[in-house]
Write a protein that holds these residues in place. Sequence first.
Motif, PDB file in Angstrom:
ATOM      1  N   ALA A  79       0.759  -1.398   0.093  1.00 41.36           N
ATOM      2  CA  ALA A  79      -0.202  -0.376   0.049  1.00 41.36           C
ATOM      3  C   ALA A  79       0.635   1.241   0.066  1.00 41.36           C
ATOM      4  CB  ALA A  79      -0.961   0.070   1.448  1.00 41.36           C
ATOM      5  N   GLU A  80       2.254   1.476   0.547  1.00 42.63           N
ATOM      6  CA  GLU A  80       2.796   2.699   0.402  1.00 42.63           C
ATOM      7  C   GLU A  80       3.425   3.002  -0.316  1.00 42.63           C
ATOM      8  OE1 GLU A  80       3.650   4.814   3.033  1.00 42.63           O
ATOM      9  OE2 GLU A  80       1.681   4.447   3.809  1.00 42.63           O
ATOM     10  N   LYS A  81       3.872   1.678  -1.663  1.00 40.09           N
ATOM     11  CA  LYS A  81       4.216   1.509  -3.068  1.00 40.09           C
ATOM     12  C   LYS A  81       3.129   2.179  -3.911  1.00 40.09           C
ATOM     13  CE  LYS A  81       5.840  -1.425  -6.233  1.00 40.09           C
ATOM     14  NZ  LYS A  81       7.241   0.048  -6.799  1.00 40.09           N
ATOM     15  N   LEU A  82       2.116   2.170  -3.465  1.00 40.21           N
ATOM     16  CA  LEU A  82       1.026   2.620  -4.406  1.00 40.21           C
ATOM     17  C   LEU A  82       1.005   3.101  -4.213  1.00 40.21           C
ATOM     18  CD1 LEU A  82      -1.415   1.577  -5.999  1.00 40.21           C
ATOM     19  CD2 LEU A  82      -3.005   0.840  -4.185  1.00 40.21           C
ATOM     20  N   ARG A  83       0.639   4.253  -2.877  1.00 39.93           N
ATOM     21  CA  ARG A  83       0.367   5.398  -2.394  1.00 39.93           C
ATOM     22  C   ARG A  83       1.721   6.780  -3.149  1.00 39.93           C
ATOM     23  NH1 ARG A  83      -0.451   2.869   2.696  1.00 39.93           N
ATOM     24  NH2 ARG A  83      -3.190   2.766   2.934  1.00 39.93           N
ATOM     25  N   TRP A  84       3.014   5.768  -3.227  1.00 44.64           N
ATOM     26  CA  TRP A  84       4.590   6.731  -3.285  1.00 44.64           C
ATOM     27  C   TRP A  84       4.108   6.612  -4.929  1.00 44.64           C
ATOM     28  CZ3 TRP A  84       8.284   9.862  -0.963  1.00 44.64           C
ATOM     29  CH2 TRP A  84       9.193   9.875  -2.365  1.00 44.64           C
ATOM     30  N   GLU A  85       3.735   6.142  -5.979  1.00 48.66           N
ATOM     31  CA  GLU A  85       3.713   5.714  -6.775  1.00 48.66           C
ATOM     32  C   GLU A  85       2.488   7.126  -7.897  1.00 48.66           C
ATOM     33  OE1 GLU A  85       5.630   4.785  -9.203  1.00 48.66           O
ATOM     34  OE2 GLU A  85       7.411   3.811  -7.306  1.00 48.66           O
ATOM     35  N   LEU A  86       1.677   6.349  -6.769  1.00 46.73           N
ATOM     36  CA  LEU A  86       0.484   7.710  -7.340  1.00 46.73           C
ATOM     37  C   LEU A  86       0.954   8.912  -6.858  1.00 46.73           C
ATOM     38  CD1 LEU A  86      -3.041   5.729  -6.069  1.00 46.73           C
ATOM     39  CD2 LEU A  86      -2.101   6.255  -8.636  1.00 46.73           C
ATOM     40  N   ALA A  87       0.939   9.694  -5.789  1.00 45.60           N
ATOM     41  CA  ALA A  87       1.752  10.949  -5.782  1.00 45.60           C
ATOM     42  C   ALA A  87       2.148  11.555  -6.512  1.00 45.60           C
ATOM     43  CB  ALA A  87       2.325  10.633  -3.879  1.00 45.60           C
ATOM     44  N   LYS A  88       3.170  10.506  -7.079  1.00 51.84           N
ATOM     45  CA  LYS A  88       4.251  11.416  -7.593  1.00 51.84           C
ATOM     46  C   LYS A  88       3.421  11.337  -9.557  1.00 51.84           C
ATOM     47  CE  LYS A  88       7.459   8.085  -7.900  1.00 51.84           C
ATOM     48  NZ  LYS A  88       8.863   6.976  -8.177  1.00 51.84           N
ATOM     49  N   LEU A  89       2.259  11.323  -9.840  1.00 51.43           N
ATOM     50  CA  LEU A  89       2.206  11.428 -11.206  1.00 51.43           C
ATOM     51  C   LEU A  89       1.264  12.410 -10.564  1.00 51.43           C
ATOM     52  CD1 LEU A  89       0.204   8.220 -11.455  1.00 51.43           C
ATOM     53  CD2 LEU A  89       2.086   8.821 -12.062  1.00 51.43           C
ATOM     54  N   PRO A  90       0.585  13.713 -12.182  1.00 49.03           N
ATOM     55  CA  PRO A  90       0.702  15.139 -11.996  1.00 49.03           C
ATOM     56  C   PRO A  90      -1.252  14.137 -12.463  1.00 49.03           C
ATOM     57  CG  PRO A  90       1.347  13.648 -13.957  1.00 49.03           C
ATOM     58  CD  PRO A  90       2.111  12.784 -13.217  1.00 49.03           C
ATOM     59  N   LYS A  91      -2.074  15.717 -12.051  1.00 53.07           N
ATOM     60  CA  LYS A  91      -3.201  15.568 -11.866  1.00 53.07           C
ATOM     61  C   LYS A  91      -4.083  14.389 -10.664  1.00 53.07           C
ATOM     62  CE  LYS A  91      -3.458  17.154 -16.920  1.00 53.07           C
ATOM     63  NZ  LYS A  91      -4.256  16.090 -17.943  1.00 53.07           N
ATOM     64  N   ILE A  92      -3.062  13.837 -10.385  1.00 49.46           N
ATOM     65  CA  ILE A  92      -3.228  12.243  -8.741  1.00 49.46           C
ATOM     66  C   ILE A  92      -3.169  13.596  -7.836  1.00 49.46           C
ATOM     67  CG2 ILE A  92      -3.310   9.960  -8.263  1.00 49.46           C
ATOM     68  CD1 ILE A  92      -4.151  10.656 -10.939  1.00 49.46           C
ATOM     69  N   THR A  93      -4.776  13.447  -7.099  1.00 52.11           N
ATOM     70  CA  THR A  93      -4.416  12.951  -5.556  1.00 52.11           C
ATOM     71  C   THR A  93      -4.539  12.258  -4.716  1.00 52.11           C
ATOM     72  OG1 THR A  93      -5.126  15.461  -5.763  1.00 52.11           O
ATOM     73  CG2 THR A  93      -5.179  14.957  -3.446  1.00 52.11           C
ATOM     74  N   VAL A  94      -3.433  11.790  -3.573  1.00 55.75           N
ATOM     75  CA  VAL A  94      -3.888  10.823  -2.881  1.00 55.75           C
ATOM     76  C   VAL A  94      -4.834  11.274  -1.376  1.00 55.75           C
ATOM     77  CG1 VAL A  94      -2.891   9.068  -1.194  1.00 55.75           C
ATOM     78  CG2 VAL A  94      -2.128   9.453  -3.578  1.00 55.75           C
ATOM     79  N   HIS A  95      -5.955  10.789  -0.842  1.00 57.83           N
ATOM     80  CA  HIS A  95      -6.380  11.689   0.268  1.00 57.83           C
ATOM     81  C   HIS A  95      -6.585  10.620   1.316  1.00 57.83           C
ATOM     82  CE1 HIS A  95      -7.881  14.388  -2.286  1.00 57.83           C
ATOM     83  NE2 HIS A  95      -8.246  14.039  -3.468  1.00 57.83           N
ATOM     84  N   ASP A  96      -4.863   9.774   1.472  1.00 62.35           N
ATOM     85  CA  ASP A  96      -4.880   8.820   2.828  1.00 62.35           C
ATOM     86  C   ASP A  96      -4.519   9.703   4.055  1.00 62.35           C
ATOM     87  OD1 ASP A  96      -6.103   7.133   0.904  1.00 62.35           O
ATOM     88  OD2 ASP A  96      -4.560   5.924   1.024  1.00 62.35           O
TER      89      ASP A  96
END
Length: 391
Positions: free
Chosen positions: A295-312
């Motif tokens: 899950a931490e890897k997934l959050r980290w990779e998502l957070a690096k993407l433009p136009k993506i906001t992680v809300h955890d």
Amino acid sequence: MNINKFRDDTPGTKKVIHFNNAGASLMPRTVSESVINYLREESLYGGYETAHKNRESIEQTYSAIGNFIHAQPNEIALLENATAAWNMAFFSIDFKKGDRILTSKAEYASNYLAYLRLKEKVDIQIEVIANDEYGQTSVTSLEKMMGENVKLISITHIPTNSGLVNPVEKIGEVAQKYDCFYLVDACQSVGQYPVDVQNIGCDMLSTTGRKYLRGPRGTGFLYVKKNKIENLLPPFIDLHAAEWISEKEYEIRSDARRFENWEMNYAGIMGLKKAVQYASDIGINRIWKRLTNLAEKLRWELAKLPKITVHDIGEIKGGIVTFTVDSESADDVQNYLSNKGINVSTTSKKSTLLDMEERNLSHLVRASVHYYNTETEIDKFIDTVKKIANK
């Protein structure tokens, strides 16, 4: 961990990338086959006869669950889902006018609706505990709220959104100082997190089989602390929960099975038992470590993407990862991923109204990983989400 073995045990991993474990996990083969085999036996020999023949195996379910959460078998009741288990516990409490219910901002809709339903009948007070700086239920705020007329502390352990893990053990330390009930909704945590009812100090705990336990749908259970059972009267009883003594008398069971009813999905129970045993054989601490790393890897990779906001949120985060894509609805993202063979779900304000309103959110994409998922699957997921964001 032998991830290849677990994936070989899980036929669904060859069909889809399943990041919807907070909805319903892919079942191991031993779980699904136990359900199918039991149903086959019922169809050949009859439902009553099959239950009688398998009585000893069915009884072992209580011990398997008890061992898994550090409870006694007579503290376990089998029910058809987590909501049924939670409601059976909640509506067994004898609430009086002026009683106070303390709950979390991340409380699940079904639970909060029950509070509101009760308030229509009894003049109780529903009070929401503030969050701390991490977005989790504040133990300090809870302590300040404790006192006269607190009848129940009711907490969702791992909410349906946000990755949050509420500090239920610390909340339990507060609860044990007072003469009140402590109910934990562990719908998302049993099978994911090392749930130990002794460490939590709760009086009641409810969960489902279909989520992180990897059991079949239509199964769940309720834990009730032995010394609290006699203080709780189920909202309805039948000839399984009680014995009819005379025209004007009945005697209710003294164990947690007073919260059950006579008719059960025994095929599902056989699957639930297998699921608990499967998780026990792996070890819940190993499961927790593996899935939180994913899950931490997934959050980290998502957070690096433009136009993506992680809300955890939360000091400790579990296997649920929530995010939004700019200019794309959560439903459209889910549908796009589904067409690519990737399962996720969405969560909306109606499920966790107080939390979502406070954070000014309406709909989120929810990706929830489990130990049998892989880093390669996460990479494929990220590549697919990147294409959505770049449309």
